[in-house]
Design an enzyme around this catalytic site. Structure first.
Site, mmCIF file in Angstrom:
data_model
loop_
_atom_site.group_PDB
_atom_site.id
_atom_site.type_symbol
_atom_site.label_atom_id
_atom_site.label_comp_id
_atom_site.label_asym_id
_atom_site.label_seq_id
_atom_site.Cartn_x
_atom_site.Cartn_y
_atom_site.Cartn_z
ATOM 1 N N HIS A 78 8.355 -9.343 1.387
ATOM 2 C CA HIS A 78 8.606 -9.423 -0.056
ATOM 3 C C HIS A 78 9.983 -10.010 -0.370
ATOM 4 C CE1 HIS A 78 5.244 -6.229 -0.685
ATOM 5 N NE2 HIS A 78 4.795 -7.413 -0.323
ATOM 6 N N THR A 110 -3.989 -9.045 -3.434
ATOM 7 C CA THR A 110 -2.535 -9.107 -3.474
ATOM 8 C C THR A 110 -1.993 -8.272 -4.630
ATOM 9 O OG1 THR A 110 -0.632 -10.590 -3.294
ATOM 10 C CG2 THR A 110 -2.323 -11.219 -4.906
ATOM 11 N N THR A 111 -0.751 -7.813 -4.471
ATOM 12 C CA THR A 111 -0.091 -6.994 -5.491
ATOM 13 C C THR A 111 0.742 -7.899 -6.390
ATOM 14 O OG1 THR A 111 0.277 -5.484 -3.612
ATOM 15 C CG2 THR A 111 1.230 -4.843 -5.743
ATOM 16 N N PRO A 112 0.341 -8.105 -7.639
ATOM 17 C CA PRO A 112 1.179 -8.914 -8.523
ATOM 18 C C PRO A 112 2.531 -8.226 -8.703
ATOM 19 C CG PRO A 112 -1.003 -8.579 -9.464
ATOM 20 C CD PRO A 112 -0.888 -7.641 -8.295
ATOM 21 N N LYS A 113 3.606 -9.049 -8.610
ATOM 22 C CA LYS A 113 4.951 -8.461 -8.608
ATOM 23 C C LYS A 113 5.828 -9.046 -9.704
ATOM 24 C CE LYS A 113 4.288 -8.094 -3.685
ATOM 25 N NZ LYS A 113 3.042 -8.850 -3.551
ATOM 26 N N GLY A 209 -0.888 0.273 -0.189
ATOM 27 C CA GLY A 209 0.521 0.639 -0.038
ATOM 28 C C GLY A 209 0.660 1.822 0.904
ATOM 29 N N HIS A 236 -7.913 2.175 -0.577
ATOM 30 C CA HIS A 236 -7.498 2.548 0.771
ATOM 31 C C HIS A 236 -7.643 4.068 0.809
ATOM 32 C CE1 HIS A 236 -5.986 -1.462 1.094
ATOM 33 N NE2 HIS A 236 -5.527 -1.255 2.306
ATOM 34 N N GLU A 239 -6.320 6.882 5.076
ATOM 35 C CA GLU A 239 -5.528 6.223 6.132
ATOM 36 C C GLU A 239 -4.701 7.259 6.870
ATOM 37 O OE1 GLU A 239 -3.612 2.741 4.025
ATOM 38 O OE2 GLU A 239 -3.641 2.029 6.097
ATOM 39 N N ASP A 314 -7.618 -6.837 7.453
ATOM 40 C CA ASP A 314 -6.484 -6.146 6.828
ATOM 41 C C ASP A 314 -5.283 -7.098 6.701
ATOM 42 O OD1 ASP A 314 -5.526 -3.963 5.487
ATOM 43 O OD2 ASP A 314 -4.914 -2.843 7.269
HETATM 44 C C1 LIG Z 1 1.524 -1.130 7.875
HETATM 45 C C2 LIG Z 1 0.127 -0.701 7.809
HETATM 46 C C3 LIG Z 1 -0.155 0.731 7.965
HETATM 47 C C4 LIG Z 1 -0.835 -1.619 7.544
HETATM 48 C C5 LIG Z 1 -2.271 -1.396 7.438
HETATM 49 N N1 LIG Z 1 -2.786 -0.873 6.295
HETATM 50 C C6 LIG Z 1 -2.348 -0.982 5.018
HETATM 51 N N2 LIG Z 1 -2.346 0.173 4.339
HETATM 52 C C7 LIG Z 1 -1.934 0.208 3.052
HETATM 53 N N3 LIG Z 1 -1.472 -0.863 2.393
HETATM 54 C C8 LIG Z 1 -1.445 -2.029 3.052
HETATM 55 C C9 LIG Z 1 -1.898 -2.157 4.381
HETATM 56 N N4 LIG Z 1 -1.757 -3.445 4.737
HETATM 57 C C10 LIG Z 1 -1.231 -4.098 3.651
HETATM 58 N N5 LIG Z 1 -1.026 -3.245 2.648
HETATM 59 C C11 LIG Z 1 -0.456 -3.504 1.303
HETATM 60 O O1 LIG Z 1 -0.469 -4.902 1.072
HETATM 61 C C12 LIG Z 1 0.854 -5.387 0.805
HETATM 62 C C13 LIG Z 1 1.029 -6.774 1.357
HETATM 63 O O2 LIG Z 1 0.230 -7.695 0.626
HETATM 64 P P1 LIG Z 1 0.539 -8.135 -0.878
HETATM 65 O O3 LIG Z 1 2.030 -8.072 -1.091
HETATM 66 O O4 LIG Z 1 -0.186 -7.169 -1.779
HETATM 67 O O5 LIG Z 1 0.030 -9.534 -0.963
HETATM 68 C C14 LIG Z 1 1.761 -4.343 1.478
HETATM 69 O O6 LIG Z 1 3.033 -4.326 0.912
HETATM 70 C C15 LIG Z 1 0.994 -3.054 1.252
HETATM 71 O O7 LIG Z 1 1.248 -2.576 -0.052
HETATM 72 ZN ZN LIG Z 2 -5.420 -2.785 3.724
#
Ligand SMILES: CC(C)=CCNc1ncnc2c1ncn2[C@@H]1O[C@H](COP(=O)(O)O)[C@@H](O)[C@H]1O
Ligand SMILES: [Zn+2]
Length: 379
Positions: A78, A110-113, A209, A236, A239, A314
């Site tokens: 990020h 993806t997470t809009p930021k 997250g 999710h 987990e 993932d």
């Molecule tokens: C590190 C780990 C336990 C990964 C596997 N499982 C996950 N569990 C929960 N949230 C996740 C995982 N993998 C990715 N993300 C989410 O996706 C985001 C990255 O993609 P984006 O910024 O949304 O585009 C991470 O910051 C997190 O919020």
């Molecule tokens: Zn995931």
């Protein structure tokens, strides 16, 4: 040695898993950044004095990260991918990489930021993602245009010739993620944005997250609103062990759940009764130490029980994996033959969040690949 390994050469099976059409339903954009791109971005920021390149290089190149380090890496992503141009670039590259894997339908999440220093809002972030989709040239990318019809960039008639027709086609839809760190208001903003951007290919909402951060009650209002507005939801779920949250999530009846590593027997009873499709991320679960050995993964018993399942990656970048690798891993670990593997990838059509018209198109793609499926496939 599994049945699959006995009956078929290991490398040949790997190539076969690459060749078959596949559907990816659980891929986080920032988790899919190529290592080469990360290093390049880090080098530029290093030269600008915004980060210390050598520290970052070490983190990017590290293999076998702990869970905490994985989330640290997300924070690093990020920092490296914060401007619109980079967001477009990583989107383009992610789509190209999935298409190269013969993924024919991708739900990219993806997470809009918001990032004030870069003049970024959640809306402009999402627009940068959509610009990234538009900028792909090496494959045909289709998503929904403002008229609600499937849009194909690189129209064969306009761009002319067989070279365009010969290009692979990938259908892409977007899921907007709510990060567990976010406030209820920020989560609500994401849902409103998803509703606003439905005609540009946003088809659902994800909750993700760090699973030990945040409370179900704070996400619930936004998720409930999304549900009321008819937006499909994937969570999710499980987990980490958190019985109360797992129960609340299952009671919410999401359209899909991801991971489901820590469900107890009564939770499974509920998930099975409700037929909630599970997004299975084998490598991710193994690397993040959700289980001690891959053959103990719940995929095995769910597959035997014919529960709705879809294999996913993932975070291809974070875990150095690919969808074909996940299929190969499932096949060799659980002894699946080619017919079962192809059926598994075909069944994913049932669980996509896209409309019935696109499901029909996907069905035709899979049928064209394997005519044997024509007779016994119905949506
Ligand atoms: C590190 C780990 C336990 C990964 C596997 N499982 C996950 N569990 C929960 N949230 C996740 C995982 N993998 C990715 N993300 C989410 O996706 C985001 C990255 O993609 P984006 O910024 O949304 O585009 C991470 O910051 C997190 O919020
Ligand atoms: Zn995931």
């Amino acid at each position: 040695m599994t049945e699959t390994e006995k009956g078929c050469d290991f490398t040949e099976l790997k190539e076969w898993c690459l060749a078959i059409p596949k559907i990816e339903l659980h891929a986080h954009l920032n988790g899919c950044i190529r290592d080469s791109t990360l290093l390049e971005l880090a080098e530029v920021l290093g030269e600008r004095g915004e980060i210390v390149f050598d520290d970052v290089k070490h983190v990017i190149n590290k293999y076998g990260r702990t869970l905490t380090e994985c989330f640290q890496l997300f924070d690093l992503f990020h920092i490296l991918a914060t401007d619109h141009e980079t967001i477009s670039r990583i989107t383009k590259e992610a789509v190209e990489d999935f298409a190269a894997e013969n993924v024919v339908y991708l739900e990219l999440r993806t997470t809009p930021k918001n990032n004030e220093t870069k003049g970024m809002t959640k809306r402009s972030y999402l627009k940068a993602v959509i610009n990234g989709l538009r900028s792909v040239e090496s494959v045909n990318v289709s998503f929904i245009n403002p008229n609600g019809r499937t849009e194909s960039f690189y129209d064969p008639l306009q761009k002319g010739g067989l070279t365009v027709l010969e290009k692979k086609r990938i259908y892409v839809r977007l899921l907007l993620s709510i990060d567990r760190r976010e406030t209820t208001a920020a989560a609500m903003e994401t849902v409103s944005l998803a509703l606003e951007m439905r005609e540009l290919g946003v088809v659902g909402i994800d909750l993700s997250g760090n699973p030990i951060v945040g409370e179900w009650n704070s996400f619930f209002p936004a998720l409930k609103y999304a549900k009321e507005m008819g937006l499909p939801i994937t969570l999710h779920c499980g987990e980490v062990a958190n019985k109360k949250e797992i129960q609340a999530m299952l009671d919410f009846c999401p359209e899909r759940i991801g991971h489901a590593c820590f469900l107890e027997d009564d939770d499974w009873e509920k998930a099975i009764l409700l037929k909630i499709p599970i997004e299975i991320c084998l490598t991710s679960n193994l690397r993040t130490e959700r289980l001690s050995s891959i053959d103990l993964h719940h995929f095995g018993k769910l597959f035997k029980a014919k529960h709705p399942l879809v294999l996913c990656t993932d975070d291809t970048g974070l875990f150095s994996t690919s969808l074909s690798n996940e299929y190969h891993l499932a096949a060799t670990t659980f002894g699946l033959d080619k017919e079962s593997i192809l059926q598994l990838s075909t069944n994913a059509i049932h669980y996509v969040f896209a409309d019935n018209e696109l499901k029909k198109t996907l069905r035709e793609i899979f049928q064209a690949y394997d005519k044997r499926l024509v007779d016994d496939f119905s949506l």
